[in-house]
Design an enzyme around this catalytic site. Structure first.
Site, PDB file in Angstrom:
ATOM      1  N   HIS A 219       0.065  -3.667  -2.751  1.00 23.76           N
ATOM      2  CA  HIS A 219      -0.192  -2.615  -1.766  1.00 23.76           C
ATOM      3  C   HIS A 219      -1.310  -3.029  -0.805  1.00 23.76           C
ATOM      4  O   HIS A 219      -1.255  -2.702   0.381  1.00 23.76           O
ATOM      5  CB  HIS A 219      -0.549  -1.316  -2.482  1.00 23.76           C
ATOM      6  CG  HIS A 219      -0.423  -0.097  -1.621  1.00 23.76           C
ATOM      7  ND1 HIS A 219       0.715   0.203  -0.908  1.00 23.76           N
ATOM      8  CD2 HIS A 219      -1.304   0.902  -1.346  1.00 23.76           C
ATOM      9  CE1 HIS A 219       0.550   1.326  -0.246  1.00 23.76           C
ATOM     10  NE2 HIS A 219      -0.670   1.762  -0.483  1.00 23.76           N
TER      11      HIS A 219
ATOM     12  N   ASP B 292       4.586  -4.840  -4.277  1.00 23.67           N
ATOM     13  CA  ASP B 292       3.823  -3.593  -4.285  1.00 23.67           C
ATOM     14  C   ASP B 292       4.269  -2.728  -5.459  1.00 23.67           C
ATOM     15  O   ASP B 292       5.398  -2.239  -5.493  1.00 23.67           O
ATOM     16  CB  ASP B 292       4.044  -2.858  -2.955  1.00 23.67           C
ATOM     17  CG  ASP B 292       3.080  -1.710  -2.737  1.00 23.67           C
ATOM     18  OD1 ASP B 292       2.564  -1.173  -3.734  1.00 23.67           O
ATOM     19  OD2 ASP B 292       2.849  -1.342  -1.568  1.00 23.67           O
TER      20      ASP B 292
ATOM     21  N   SER C 274       0.116   2.860   4.189  1.00 27.05           N
ATOM     22  CA  SER C 274       0.232   3.767   3.064  1.00 27.05           C
ATOM     23  C   SER C 274       0.493   5.183   3.586  1.00 27.05           C
ATOM     24  O   SER C 274       1.500   5.413   4.241  1.00 27.05           O
ATOM     25  CB  SER C 274      -1.018   3.686   2.185  1.00 27.05           C
ATOM     26  OG  SER C 274      -0.792   4.250   0.920  1.00 27.05           O
TER      27      SER C 274
END
Length: 723
Positions: free
Chosen positions: A692, A660, A585
């Site tokens: 995610h 995601d 991320s």
């Protein structure tokens, strides 16, 4: 060294991690004589709801999982998305709630869209299902325990716990329009997961009315045969969902809009029940520099109370409490550090309760009988968490509050409604979590003993170190996992930086989760020294520590990571040559920028689900730090990984889930295109059907590819896997 246990790839992918088997989500049963918690007797992710009598020590299961709640792939799409927003990994029973003002203890347990209830739950041994409800989202139990509200197909309903046909409160749901649930950015970025709130007398509900019609939908392809997903995703600079607060009386189907003075793109940040009637509601304007508080009545009336201001942005919290006399407890960062303050019932500042170069990290409870507030904080160092108490009538701000937890390490605490007792979950680098019940005048009761030590697990706990930031002045906290094999011929170990580095994060802490991190331990046992550093821009160090990233994401953070690596090399902890980097991320974004801005230092990297272009991320998060693209285009260019693609050197691997819906797959696809266009070929590993957060068997694939890429890039041999 040399004795580290070499975990297999299956072991580092297994969840929960070793020793992470303690009960969670503990709450006191009304009356305080028992607690409930979620727990798996098999030490798996599939948990049940347990009841634990504090006098007799007797334990029993109140509710267990349904078949369709024991595997990720069997959950509904709505449940999967809710789990993403709340970062939930556990399965089975994942939440529950007690009625706060019922005549007898009444319990709500939502499971797989159904609603289960136990009335007089202190003596019953199980729960019963409310019939006729099969697809309930966001169920909430009324304070008196007689009613349950829930959303279904975008409309809000109320059902009686005793049975009968549900009462429909709204009837205007449609495409992109729903009631009683949080919109995407509220749950993902603002920490508001609720979309409805009962009044204290159980006679009315305030709820969010959300219109996403102005937010363009995006499509996410699915390969599981369920068809594409469509999401209204508010990209930075684009329109937000329009959110209004409405109020409805339970015995009516008429709703009233509350006049909070919200502009179309403002955020409904917080709503909480006022014990003397109605609610407190806070509006966060889109620029996120102020927070405007209102008193809302059950008739839909609204009175503006006070406005909070903060630069360069305002951090939201969950610290607001209303005292029985109507005074309001708040926390504020006006001093540069978050501290407690007390306001009158009309919002005027009455006194500041705590002060100093440390932070209040969360209010635990009010203890009105003692005139105290219990809270968690960093008074004894940011790498630890402890429970403290301070008087609500303190004549001057308290710098050294009374500490109520004794063991050094990391404490997570929940308290009874009167603040007299608390459940303390504690761990440190050597011991897995233990759980006990304590109180001012209560002998400690052990609920769950630590089940594993570092020595028993064959792990060397990381060494916590202090380093200097790139400015040469600011202290950074780091953790070093020393390599378990003999060093190379030059006497130094190759290094890998595990990085996140983004806002509102802290990873270096004196807790078991640091020691048991499987990927770090695996790489250390394979011969690489692992480093984790919380750079400037991360949380819980005060505004001056956070603020340098304003209008320039990535640069200060990479500079601090590089400075930390060079200091460790100078100390002989790492080899002076190139190191590896891995992160997900924001950490994936950091890996890419590190390999572009410091290519001689970071020579091999793995970026997992990286944000590569901030105009392609959401409004609430991105604009907090960069403003809007129209007003601050230069900040978006300098903070974009795509802008730096041509400068990337070394061997980069990118991993991303195809489903995601937070950081979309196109982030990585565009990065690969940019790198290849710059003559820098790169591999993209797509994880089918993963969102995610990587889950299930895909964790092993992710870790296998990560380990192989990093060790190969560092010229270290792969550990042998058992046949």
């Amino acid at each position: 060294m040399g004795s580290l246990r070499q975990l297999t790839l299956d072991q580092i992918a297994w969840r929960p991690e070793p020793g992470m088997d303690a009960p969670g989500a503990a709450q006191f049963v009304p009356g305080g004589g028992a607690i409930t918690y979620l727990y798996s007797a098999e030490a798996s992710l599939v948990r049940s709801l347990w009841h634990h009598d504090l006098l007799t020590g007797q334990r029993s299961v109140l509710a267990g999982p349904l078949d369709q709640t024991t595997r990720e792939e069997t959950l509904s799409r709505q449940e999967q998305l809710a789990r993403e927003r709340t970062r939930t990994s556990e399965l089975g029973v994942t939440s529950y709630a007690w009625a706060t003002a019922s005549a007898v203890p009444t319990l709500l347990v939502p499971i797989a869209g159904r609603i289960f209830i136990a009335v007089d739950a202190a003596t019953t041994t199980g729960v019963r299902q409310i019939p006729g409800i099969e697809h309930a989202d966001g169920p909430l139990l009324s304070p008196d325990g007689t009613l349950v509200s829930y959303a279904q197909d975008g409309d809000l309903y109320v059902a009686r716990v005793a049975g009968g046909s549900p009462h429909r409160l709204t009837d205007d749901a449609g495409q992109g329009l729903f009631n009683g649930l949080a919109e995407f950015v509220a749950a993902e970025e603002l920490g508001r997961f609720e979309g409805a709130w009962w009044s204290a007398d159980s006679g009315a509900i305030a709820y969010a009315h959300v219109d996403e019609g102005g937010v363009p939908p995006i499509s996410i392809a699915r390969t599981d045969g369920s068809g594409p997903e469509f999401h209204h995703y508010p990209f930075a600079g684009g329109p937000n969902a329009r959110v209004r607060l409405r109020v409805a009386k339970i015995d009516s189907s008429v709703s009233r809009d509350v006049g909070l003075g919200m502009a179309p793109d403002d955020y409904l940040a917080r709503v909480l029940q006022h014990p003397n009637g109605g609610w407190l509601a806070a509006v966060l304007p889109r620029d996120q520099h102020t927070l405007v508080w209102h008193r809302v009545g059950t008739d839909g009336s609204a009175e503006r109370l006070w406005v909070e201001e903060s630069e360069p942005w305002l951090n939201l919290d969950d610290d607001t409490r209303v005292l029985p006399d109507g005074r309001i407890l708040r926390s504020s960062e006006r001093s540069g550090f978050r501290h407690l303050e007390l306001r009158t019932s009309r919002g005027e500042l009455q006194r500041v309760l705590t002060a100093g170069e440390w932070l209040v990290t969360g209010v635990v409870a009010l203890a009105p009988a003692r005139g105290e507030v219990l809270f968690m904080g960093t008074r004894d160092g940011v790498t630890e968490r402890h429970l403290y108490a301070v008087s609500l009538d303190a004549p001057a701000p308290v710098i050294d509050p009374e500490r109520l937890t004794d063991k050094p390490g990391w404490h997570a605490v929940v308290a009874s409604s009167d603040g007299e007792r608390w459940v303390d979950t504690w761990s440190d680098l050597e011991h897995s979590p233990s759980v006990l019940v304590a109180g001012r005048d209560l002998a400690k009761t052990l609920i769950h003993a630590s089940s594993l030590t570092a020595a028993e697990a064959g792990f060397d706990p990381p060494e916590l170190v202090e380093l200097l930031a790139a400015d040469g002045e600011t202290t950074l906290h780091g953790a070093v996992y020393r390599a378990g094999r003999d060093p190379a011929a030059d006497g130094a170990h190759r290094g890998v930086v595990w990085v996140y580095g983004g806002p509102h994060s802290q990873f270096v802490k004196r807790s078991w989760e640091m020691t048991v991190h499987g990927l770090r331990q695996h790489l250390a046992a394979a011969g690489a020294t692992l480093v984790v550093v919380d750079n400037r821009g991360t949380y819980f160090r005060g505004k001056a520590f956070e603020a340098p990233i304003e209008s320039r994401l990535g640069w200060i953070e990479v500079a601090d990571q590089a400075a930390a690596v060079r200091q460790l090399a100078a100390r002989g902890v790492l080899a002076a040559g190139g190191v590896g980097a891995v992160g997900g991320s924001y950490g994936g974004f950091m890996v890419i920028l590190a390999m572009a801005l410091e290519p001689e230092l970071f020579t091999v990297g793995v970026a997992i689900a990286p944000v590569t272009e901030w105009t392609a991320y959401d409004t609430a998060y991105t604009e907090r730090y960069l403003g809007t693209p129209a007003a601050n285009a230069a900040a978006y260019r300098s903070s974009s990984a795509l802008s730096h693609a041509a400068a990337v050197r070394g061997d980069l691997l990118v991993i991303h889930g195809t489903a995601d819906e937070n950081v979309h797959l196109r982030h990585s696809q565009r990065l690969v295109e940019a790198l290849r266009g710059a003559g820098h070929p790169v591999e993209l590993v797509e994880l089918p059907e993963q969102r995610h957060r990587t889950r299930g068997g895909a964790i092993r694939v992710r870790e296998e590819r990560t380990v192989a890429h990093l060790l190969r890039g560092l010229s270290l041999p792969l550990p042998e896997e058992p046949a």
